[in-house]
Design an enzyme around this catalytic site. Structure first.
Site, PDB file in Angstrom:
ATOM      1  N   GLU A 170     -15.479  18.378   7.884  1.00  0.00           N
ATOM      2  CA  GLU A 170     -15.925  18.934   9.153  1.00  0.00           C
ATOM      3  C   GLU A 170     -15.432  20.375   9.309  1.00  0.00           C
ATOM      4  O   GLU A 170     -15.994  21.171  10.058  1.00  0.00           O
ATOM      5  CB  GLU A 170     -15.349  18.070  10.288  1.00  0.00           C
TER       6      GLU A 170
ATOM      7  N   LEU B 179      -4.824  11.631   9.899  1.00  0.00           N
ATOM      8  CA  LEU B 179      -3.565  11.935   9.203  1.00  0.00           C
ATOM      9  C   LEU B 179      -2.349  11.819  10.119  1.00  0.00           C
ATOM     10  O   LEU B 179      -1.342  11.244   9.716  1.00  0.00           O
ATOM     11  CB  LEU B 179      -3.647  13.303   8.513  1.00  0.00           C
TER      12      LEU B 179
ATOM     13  N   HIS C 110     -19.734   9.620   8.716  1.00  0.00           N
ATOM     14  CA  HIS C 110     -19.498  11.063   8.689  1.00  0.00           C
ATOM     15  C   HIS C 110     -20.819  11.760   8.413  1.00  0.00           C
ATOM     16  O   HIS C 110     -21.539  11.381   7.495  1.00  0.00           O
ATOM     17  CB  HIS C 110     -18.466  11.404   7.610  1.00  0.00           C
TER      18      HIS C 110
ATOM     19  N   GLY D  78       0.839  -1.195   0.000  1.00  0.00           N
ATOM     20  CA  GLY D  78       0.000   0.000   0.000  1.00  0.00           C
ATOM     21  C   GLY D  78       0.872   1.242   0.000  1.00  0.00           C
ATOM     22  O   GLY D  78       1.942   1.266   0.612  1.00  0.00           O
ATOM     23  N   ALA D  79       0.407   2.279  -0.713  1.00  0.00           N
ATOM     24  CA  ALA D  79       1.252   3.458  -0.911  1.00  0.00           C
ATOM     25  C   ALA D  79       0.510   4.751  -0.602  1.00  0.00           C
ATOM     26  O   ALA D  79       0.742   5.771  -1.224  1.00  0.00           O
ATOM     27  CB  ALA D  79       1.795   3.477  -2.332  1.00  0.00           C
ATOM     28  N   GLY D  80      -0.413   4.708   0.361  1.00  0.00           N
ATOM     29  CA  GLY D  80      -1.019   5.944   0.853  1.00  0.00           C
ATOM     30  C   GLY D  80      -0.088   6.555   1.890  1.00  0.00           C
ATOM     31  O   GLY D  80       1.100   6.234   1.961  1.00  0.00           O
ATOM     32  N   GLY D  81      -0.650   7.433   2.720  1.00  0.00           N
ATOM     33  CA  GLY D  81       0.168   8.148   3.691  1.00  0.00           C
ATOM     34  C   GLY D  81       0.981   7.230   4.594  1.00  0.00           C
ATOM     35  O   GLY D  81       2.176   7.439   4.790  1.00  0.00           O
TER      36      GLY D  81
ATOM     37  N   PHE E 209     -11.584  21.830  15.582  1.00  0.00           N
ATOM     38  CA  PHE E 209     -12.311  20.670  15.083  1.00  0.00           C
ATOM     39  C   PHE E 209     -13.132  20.106  16.244  1.00  0.00           C
ATOM     40  O   PHE E 209     -12.836  20.407  17.400  1.00  0.00           O
ATOM     41  CB  PHE E 209     -11.319  19.613  14.566  1.00  0.00           C
TER      42      PHE E 209
ATOM     43  N   GLY F  36       1.842   4.013   4.183  1.00  0.00           N
ATOM     44  CA  GLY F  36       2.809   3.202   3.439  1.00  0.00           C
ATOM     45  C   GLY F  36       4.024   4.017   3.028  1.00  0.00           C
ATOM     46  O   GLY F  36       5.175   3.564   3.162  1.00  0.00           O
TER      47      GLY F  36
END
Lengths: 294, 618
Positions: free
Chosen positions: B248, B387, B235, B10-13, B113, B15
Site C-alpha cells: 500500500e 506489525l 488486498h 511458531g517463530a514469526g514476529g 497509510f 512468536g
C-alpha cells in the site's frame, strides 16, 4: 553425501578492486536488472513463438532424488517430469506441479514464493538459484534441478542447513552498543544506505554453496556470515569500540582473509548483495586499523 | 518428553517477541516451529509499523483511526493497548538495530497509510517485515533461546473438563520433520500459539505455502472459540500471476490506479471521491473487481497501478523492493510500465479468541499475531497495524505466560459474561463427517480415549495427546491407497475464491459449505503415499489440509450468518451496516465435532471514553 562441485567459470578479479560508491553500485544493479529484463523479454518472445510449434508445450525437468531409507532411492538418481508450461512459470511452480500431480514424495523446502524466506535455493542447470525467482523460460531444457552443492543432502532437494546456521551464529549477529539513548538512536541517511544491501540477506545459503573456499575450509565463516558482520560493523549506531571488537572477529584465521575474491558469491546472490565488495571493505578496514593478520 | 516453562509455537514476529518477553520475565522458554525462524512469513510484510511517535500525533488518535477502520467491531481495550504500547515497541526495535528508513535529521521516517489521520507508518523501505523478523531473530540468538525448528506441532495437550473454560493447556505434541519422530513438549506455565494466517484457505493469496492456520485449527478443536472468522482482508494490489503483494506504500507515496481506458476510476466512477487510491483496502478491492466485472479491466482480470510519475530516485529510495518484485514475479519494470494488480486474500482479521493479555479461555493457552483475535482489527485491518500487533501482543502473551502481572483483562473470553446463542441455516451438516464420539483419529479431530473429566495429571494429558497423535500418523501412513491431500486442498481453495471472496451472496456461501463437506468426505479416505520418515512433506501437508478444511468452514459459516455489510465483509442481500443487530462478534466453538455459533457484544468502552459508531462514509 554431497553432489558434484560446480565448475568455477567466473573470472578471477584482482583483490584490490576499489569498491564503488553505494549509489553507483545501486545504479549498476538497476541497469543490470533492466538489461536482464529486456533480454528476458526478447528471449521469452522468441521462446513463446517457438513453443507455439512445440507439440506438447511441456518442460522437461530432471530432478535429483535421494532418500536414505526408501528402497530405490537410497542410490541417488534423476527422475524426469514433463510439466505443462504457462507464461511466467518458475522452477518452483514446476516442482510443485510435479509433486502435486505426479509424485507426492518429491521433497523440497519452499514457503513464501516471493524470494524473501530463502527456503528454496537450488542448483539449477549448474548454478545456485532461488526456485521461486527463476523463470523456466530463462533456462535451457532439460532443466536439471539438484540440491545445493557442498551440503549434506537430507532427501531429494533438501540439504542440511546446520553448518550454515552455525557460521551465521558465529559472528555475534546481533546489534550491540555501549551507548544507548532513552529514545531513538539517530542514524544518517548515508549510513543507513551503506548497510542497506547487507541487511537484505535471506539466509538462503546460495553464496556459501558457490564458494570454493568454504568448500575446502569448513571453518571459513563464509560470505553470508561475513556480510552479517559487515552489516553491524558499518552501522554507526554501534559505536567505535564495538567496531573494533567486530574487526577482531573478522580478522581471525577463518575470517575475511580466506576470501580469494572469486566473486562467485556475488554472482549467485538472489538479493544482489555485493558480498565480495563487503568482504573486501572489511579487509581494508582491518589493514587501516593496523590489526594483525594471518 | 521435552519440558520447558513456556512453549511458543511458531517463530514469526509474534512468536519471537513472545519468546524474548517470556525469557526476560525469567522463564525457561523454547520455540517449536515448522519453519526455521527466518523463513517465517512476517518477512514478507512490506509497508510498516503504525506508532504515534511524533509531535502532533497521539495514541488516542491512532486508537480512534483503528476503531473507525475496524468499522466498530474492534474491542476498545485491545485497540487502546495496541496504540499505547506500539511507540515503545518501535523504539525497542530501533534499539535492537532495526534498519528503519531515516529522515534528513536522522530520525526514523514515517509515511501516510490508508485510514490514518497522521503519517505514523514507520518503515524500512518496502521490506519492513523482513527487517523486523531478522532483527528479532538476532535477539533470539543473542539470548540463546532454544528453537526446535522444523518441528511441526500437530496437537495441543489440553485437559478434558466438560466446560472449555475449566480446561488447562499442559503442552503440545510435535513431529520432527527431519527424522520423523513424534515427541511431547510439556509446558509448565503456558503455550503460546503464534502460527500466523490461514491464507492457504484461498487459492489467490499473498500468504506463504506454510500459512495453513494450524494454530486456530488446533485451538478450535481443543475448545477455544474462533472469533470473527468471516472478516478476511483482500488486498487490492497483488500481482495477478502469483499473488505477490505490492505494498500500500506505493499508493501512500502517490501511486495511481487506472482501468483499461486509462481512467483514474477511484475518482471518475466515484468509489472514493475524497481518498481516491488511499481509500480503505476493501473499498479499493471492490472498486477494482467492479471495474473488471463492468468490462473495464485489462484482459478481463486486473487493473493498472502506476508509480512512474514518482520518479526513479524516489521509487528507489522508498520502494526499491517493489521494482524487484514486479520484475521478478510479473516480468514488468514499474519504472517503465504500470504494474498489473488485482485483489488477493491477504489477512485474517479473525482468529483464536483472546483477551488483551493474549490469553484464551483455556488456562495456560495463549495466542498472538495474525492467528489471534484480541480484537484489534474488528472487521477490517488498517495497513501498518499488523506489525505492531505482533510485537505488542507477542510481548504481552510472553510476559503473562511467564507469570508477569499485567492486571486483570477487560475483555471476556469463552462463554462467560455477556453472550447469546446464534443460528445459521446451512445446506449440509457442518463439522466432522463421522458421528460424534466415533473414531475420528485419522482426520485429527478427536481420539479414541474417553474423557477423564479433568482428573488426570498434566503429564498424563501430555502423554495421552502424544498417543493420539501416534495413532493418527500411523493410520495416515498405513493406508496404501485413497485420496491425496493436494486434490482436496485445491478443490476447497478454488471454491473459497469463487464463493467467499470480495463479493459474497447466500447461494455462493452455501455452495462453499457443500464443497467443504465434499472435501471432508474425501478426506476420510486421505492417504500419504510417501512412507519415508525423512522430511516427509507429504505427511505434513496432509495434516495441514485438515486444518485448512476446518478454517474454510469457519470462515464460510461466519460469512453466511452475518447478513450485513461491515468492513471487509460485503453481503449482496444486505448492503449496509446494521448496528442494531450486528454490533457483536461472531463466535464459533467446536463441540463434539460440530461448530456451535454464538455471539458476544463488542466492547466500545475505552479507558477515557466510549467510541460511538459513526456512519461509514469512506
Amino acid at each position: 553425501m554431497s553432489t558434484q562441485v560446480p565448475e568455477q567459470t567466473e573470472e578471477e578479479s584482482s583483490a584490490d578492486t576499489e569498491s564503488q560508491s553505494q549509489s553507483a553500485a545501486q545504479q549498476a544493479r538497476m541497469e543490470k536488472k533492466r538489461d536482464r529484463a529486456a533480454q528476458r523479454d526478447q528471449q521469452r518472445e522468441a521462446e513463446e513463438a517457438e513453443r507455439e510449434f512445440s507439440e506438447d508445450g511441456t518442460y522437461l525437468l530432471k530432478v535429483f532424488r535421494y532418500d536414505p531409507e526408501i528402497a530405490g532411492k537410497q542410490e541417488p538418481r534423476f527422475d524426469e517430469f514433463h510439466v505443462p508450461y504457462h507464461t511466467g512459470m518458475t522452477v518452483l511452480d514446476a516442482l510443485m506441479y510435479a509433486r502435486d500431480e505426479y509424485d507426492s514424495s518429491l521433497t523440497f523446502r519452499h514457503s513464501c514464493r516471493q524470494a524473501v524466506c530463502g527456503s528454496d535455493a537450488l542448483f539449477v542447470n549448474g548454478r545456485q538459484r532461488l526456485g521461486c525467482k527463476t523463470q523456466l523460460s530463462d533456462l535451457e531444457e532439460p532443466v536439471r534441478i539438484e540440491p545445493l552443492p557442498h551440503q549434506e543432502v537430507v532427501k531429494d532437494l533438501v540439504v542440511d542447513m546446520e553448518h550454515f546456521y552455525d557460521q551465521m551464529h558465529a559472528v555475534e549477529p546481533y546489534f550491540q552498543t555501549n551507548d544507548l539513548p532513552e529514545g531513538e538512536q539517530l542514524q544518517s541517511r548515508e549510513n543507513r544506505e551503506k548497510i542497506k544491501m547487507s541487511t537484505r540477506c535471506i539466509w538462503c545459503g546460495a553464496c556459501m554453496s558457490s564458494c570454493n573456499i568454504a568448500a575446502g575450509d569448513n571453518k571459513y565463516l563464509g560470505p553470508a556470515a561475513i556480510n552479517k558482520a559487515y552489516r553491524f560493523t558499518m552501522d554507526e549506531r554501534e559505536g567505535e569500540d564495538m567496531k573494533e571488537h567486530r574487526m577482531k572477529i573478522m580478522e581471525q584465521e577463518h575470517g575475511v582473509w580466506r576470501c580469494q575474491t572469486q566473486f562467485s558469491c556475488t554472482e549467485v546472490c538472489p538479493k544482489d548483495i555485493p558480498l565480495t565488495e563487503h568482504i573486501q571493505e572489511l579487509k581494508r578496514e582491518a589493514v587501516k586499523n593496523n590489526l594483525k593478520f594471518w | 518428553m521435552h519440558e520447558h516453562d513456556v512453549i511458543v509455537v511458531g517463530a514469526g514476529g509474534a512468536g519471537l517477541r513472545a519468546a524474548i518477553a517470556a525469557q526476560e520475565e525469567g522463564a525457561d522458554v523454547a520455540i517449536v516451529s515448522k519453519l526455521h525462524p527466518v523463513r517465517s512469513h512476517t518477512g514478507a510484510a512490506e509497508g510498516g509499523i503504525n506508532a504515534a511517535l511524533r509531535e502532533g500525533d497521539s495514541w488516542e488518535k491512532h486508537a480512534y483511526d483503528t476503531m473507525k477502520g475496524s468499522d466498530y467491531l474492534g474491542d476498545a481495550p485491545a485497540i487502546e493497548t495496541l496504540c499505547k504500547d506500539s511507540p515503545e515497541e518501535v523504539i525497542q526495535l530501533e534499539h535492537w538495530g532495526l534498519a528503519f528508513s531515516r529522515d534528513e535529521d536522522g530520525r526514523m521516517s514515517q509515511r501516510p497509510f490508508g485510514g490514518m489521520s497522521f503519517p505514523r507508518t514507520t518503515y524500512a523501505g518496502a521490506e519492513t517485515g523482513h527487517q523486523l523478523l531478522h532483527t528479532m531473530y538476532e535477539q533470539l540468538v543473542k539470548r540463546g533461546i532454544q528453537v526446535y525448528d522444523e518441528w511441526y506441532v500437530t496437537r495441543l495437550a489440553v485437559s478434558d473438563e466438560e466446560d472449555p473454560t475449566d480446561r488447562e493447556c499442559h503442552g503440545v505434541v510435535a513431529y520432527d520433520i527431519k527424522s520423523g519422530g513424534l515427541d511431547a513438549f510439556r509446558a509448565r506455565d503456558g503455550v503460546i500459539l503464534a502460527t500466523g494466517g490461514p491464507g492457504q484457505v484461498f487459492d489467490h493469496t499473498t500468504n506463504a505455502v506454510a500459512n495453513t492456520g494450524d494454530g486456530p485449527a488446533m485451538a478450535y478443536r481443543a475448545g477455544v472459540p474462533l472469533e470473527d472468522m468471516e472478516f478476511i482482508q483482500f488486498h487490492p494490489t497483488t500481482l495477478p500471476s502469483t499473488g505477490v503483494l505490492i505494498t500500500e506504500g506505493v499508493r501512500g507515496e502517490g501511486g495511481i490506479l487506472y482501468n483499461e481506458n486509462g481512467e483514474r476510476f477511484m475518482f471518475e466512477y466515484g468509489y472514493a471521491n475524497n481518498d481516491g487510491e488511499l481509500a480503505s483496502r476493501d473499498v479499493v478491492s471492490r472498486a477494482e473487481l467492479t471495474e473488471v466485472n463492468a468490462g473495464r479491466g485489462i484482459e478481463d482480470e486486473y487493473v493498472h497501478l502506476d508509480m512512474r510519475h514518482l520518479g526513479e530516485e524516489r521509487i528507489i529510495d522508498r520502494l526499491e523492493n517493489i521494482v524487484h518484485l514486479a520484475e521478478d514475479f510479473e516480468g514488468v519494470d514499474p519504472l517503465e510500465q504500470p504494474m498489473p494488480v488485482k485483489p488477493g486474500q491477504h489477512y485474517a482479521m479473525g482468529g483464536i479468541e483472546t483477551d488483551e493479555n493474549g490469553e484464551t479461555c483455556i488456562s495456560g493457552l495463549y495466542a498472538a499475531g495474525e492467528c489471534a483475535c484480541a480484537s484489534v482489527h474488528g472487521s477490517n485491518r488498517l495497513g501498518g497495524n499488523a506489525l505492531p500487533e505482533l510485537t505488542v501482543f507477542g510481548k504481552r502473551a510472553g510476559q503473562h505466560a511467564a507469570g508477569g502481572d499485567l492486571g486483570t483483562a477487560k475483555i471476556e473470553t469463552g462463554k462467560r459474561g455477556d453472550w447469546e446463542t446464534g443460528e445459521v441455516d446451512t445446506p449440509v451438516e457442518p463439522g466432522d463427517v463421522s458421528a460424534p464420539g466415533e473414531d475420528v483419529v485419522a482426520d485429527g479431530s478427536g481420539g479414541t480415549t474417553t474423557s477423564s473429566g479433568g482428573s488426570l495429571s498434566p503429564e498424563k494429558y501430555v502423554q495421552r495427546a502424544l498417543d493420539t497423535e501416534r495413532e493418527r500418523v500411523e493410520s495416515l501412513l498405513e493406508k496404501d491407497e485413497g485420496r491425496q491431500h493436494a486434490e482436496i486442498r485445491a478443490d476447497v481453495q478454488k471454491s473459497m475464491t469463487r464463493n467467499v471472496n470480495v463479493f459474497r451472496e447466500e447461494a455462493g456461501l452455501k455452495q462453499a459449505l457443500r464443497d467443504i463437506r465434499d472435501a471432508r468426505e474425501k478426506y476420510q479416505d486421505v492417504y500419504v503415499a510417501d512412507k519415508s520418515s525423512t522430511f516427509n512433506t507429504d505427511l505434513i501437508q496432509t495434516i495441514e489440509t485438515r486444518n485448512v478444511l476446518d478454517l474454510a468452514e469457519a470462515i464460510t459459516l461466519g460469512a453466511l450468518a452475518r447478513d450485513e455489510f461491515r468492513g471487509a465483509h460485503w453481503r449482496k442481500e444486505n448492503q449496509e451496516r446494521r448496528d442494531e443487530v450486528w454490533l457483536k462478534h461472531t463466535m464459533l466453538s467446536w463441540e463434539d465435532g460440530r461448530p456451535d455459533l454464538w455471539y458476544r457484544p463488542v466492547v466500545l468502552e475505552g479507558e477515557n471514553k466510549t467510541y460511538e459508531p459513526k456512519v461509514r462514509s469512506y
